[in-house]
Design an enzyme around this catalytic site. Structure first.
Site, short mmCIF file in Angstrom:
data_model
loop_
_atom_site.label_atom_id
_atom_site.label_comp_id
_atom_site.label_asym_id
_atom_site.label_seq_id
_atom_site.Cartn_x
_atom_site.Cartn_y
_atom_site.Cartn_z
N ASP A 162 80.95 55.08 68.13
CA ASP A 162 81.98 54.30 67.07
C ASP A 162 81.20 55.62 65.63
OD1 ASP A 162 83.13 52.44 65.21
OD2 ASP A 162 81.25 51.45 65.25
N ASN B 70 92.17 48.62 69.28
CA ASN B 70 92.47 49.53 68.37
C ASN B 70 94.19 50.42 68.42
OD1 ASN B 70 89.91 50.92 69.89
ND2 ASN B 70 89.66 50.23 67.55
C1 FPP Z 1 85.38 55.37 67.02
O1 FPP Z 1 85.21 55.59 65.55
C2 FPP Z 1 86.17 56.28 67.98
C3 FPP Z 1 87.50 56.31 68.55
C4 FPP Z 1 88.65 54.84 67.95
C5 FPP Z 1 88.08 57.21 69.74
C6 FPP Z 1 88.23 57.50 70.35
C7 FPP Z 1 86.88 58.53 70.53
C8 FPP Z 1 86.83 59.80 70.84
C9 FPP Z 1 88.34 60.24 70.42
C10 FPP Z 1 85.71 60.16 71.02
C11 FPP Z 1 85.86 61.04 72.15
C12 FPP Z 1 86.45 60.40 73.76
C13 FPP Z 1 86.28 61.06 75.26
C14 FPP Z 1 86.11 59.81 75.97
C15 FPP Z 1 85.67 62.41 75.36
P1 FPP Z 1 85.92 54.69 64.93
O2 FPP Z 1 87.21 55.21 64.29
O3 FPP Z 1 86.14 53.70 64.57
O4 FPP Z 1 84.90 55.10 63.57
P2 FPP Z 1 85.55 54.61 62.20
O5 FPP Z 1 84.28 53.16 62.74
O6 FPP Z 1 83.74 55.45 61.10
O7 FPP Z 1 86.02 54.54 61.36
#
Ligand code: FPP
Length: 240
Positions: free
Chosen positions: A23, A72
């Protein structure tokens, strides 16, 4: 025991399965004055180095990364589309490298809900790495813990299994994580103190490690800290 596995045993102890809620990508980007998608792209580098360090440095046997929850889907179409493009590139671009390192890739969740092209990349990578015997790496994309339990119940009913035969061991075999041990250590970056529907059955007795560090800043030093904290815990599984 061979020297290599002895060293790994000393490093990881009872630790077999680490699960991570990655996160903080969005906030990391905002802090740096960048669009949110940039945070996800930088988050991929963190994921890559985490996989490599836990596999090669710690010789961990099971790692699960929470990339995208069923919840999400409520984000803007732009961001969801962008995340899927990032995943597609990750899976496509990393599968050869993971294969060379003996990693076996699995998908946890409802693969059929993902875009066709991502499903194809995922299936290719799963097939390519299916006979590998190193770390099992679970990508939880379009994953939800409650859905996982409901999907298991549906499959158990569809197979006509009699109620008296259903115990924890049998139930676990119907989860997306079939064949994987329960989670020993669940890490969440980004400062929130919740598990957000992630592996709720498998983390019933996990140790939890929460850190304010945002996912793109989660590096080897932070992994060492989390694993050290785990080693200092006393796990009793409800016993004394
Ligand atoms: C959380 O940050 C991340 C996500 C929902 C997106 C997915 C993760 C990645 C792209 C990292 C790499 C993944 C892999 C499997 C190689 P957020 O958007 O919830 O952050 P915030 O809480 O700061 O808004």
């Amino acid at each position: 025991m061979e020297a290599a596995s002895l060293a790994a045993e000393e490093k990881t102890g009872s630790l077999r399965h680490v699960a991570i809620i990655m996160d903080g990508n969005g906030r990391w980007a905002e802090c740096h004055g960048l669009p949110r998608l940039r945070g996800h792209i930088v988050g991929v580098d963190s994921a890559r180095s985490t996989i490599r360090y836990l596999n090669n440095g710690y010789q961990l046997k099971y790692l699960t990364l929470y990339g995208f929850s069923t919840e999400n889907w409520n984000r803007s179409q732009d961001e969801v589309g962008g995340i899927f493009r990032v995943f597609e590139e990750v899976v496509g671009g990393m599968s050869q490298e993971l294969h060379k390192e003996g990693v076996r890739l699995r998908h946890l969740g409802r693969l059929e809900e993902l875009p066709q092209s991502l499903q194809q990349e995922m299936n290719k990578a799963i097939k390519l790495t299916e006979n590998n015997t190193g770390m099992t790496l679970g990508f939880a994309f379009s994953y939800g813990g409650r859905n996982e339990i409901l999907d298991a119940v549906r499959r158990i009913l569809a197979e006509g299994i009699p109620p008296q035969n259903i115990d924890e061991e049998l139930f676990s075999r119907f989860l997306y994580t079939t064949g994987m041990p329960d989670v020993d250590l669940l890490i969440r970056t980004g400062g929130e103190l919740r598990i957000s529907n992630f592996l709720i059955w498998q983390s019933a007795y996990s140790e939890y490690y929460f850190t304010d560090v945002l996912w793109p800043d989660f590096d080897e030093k932070e992994i060492d800290k989390a694993l050290l904290a785990y080693r200092q815990r006393q796990r009793r599984f409800g016993g004394l």
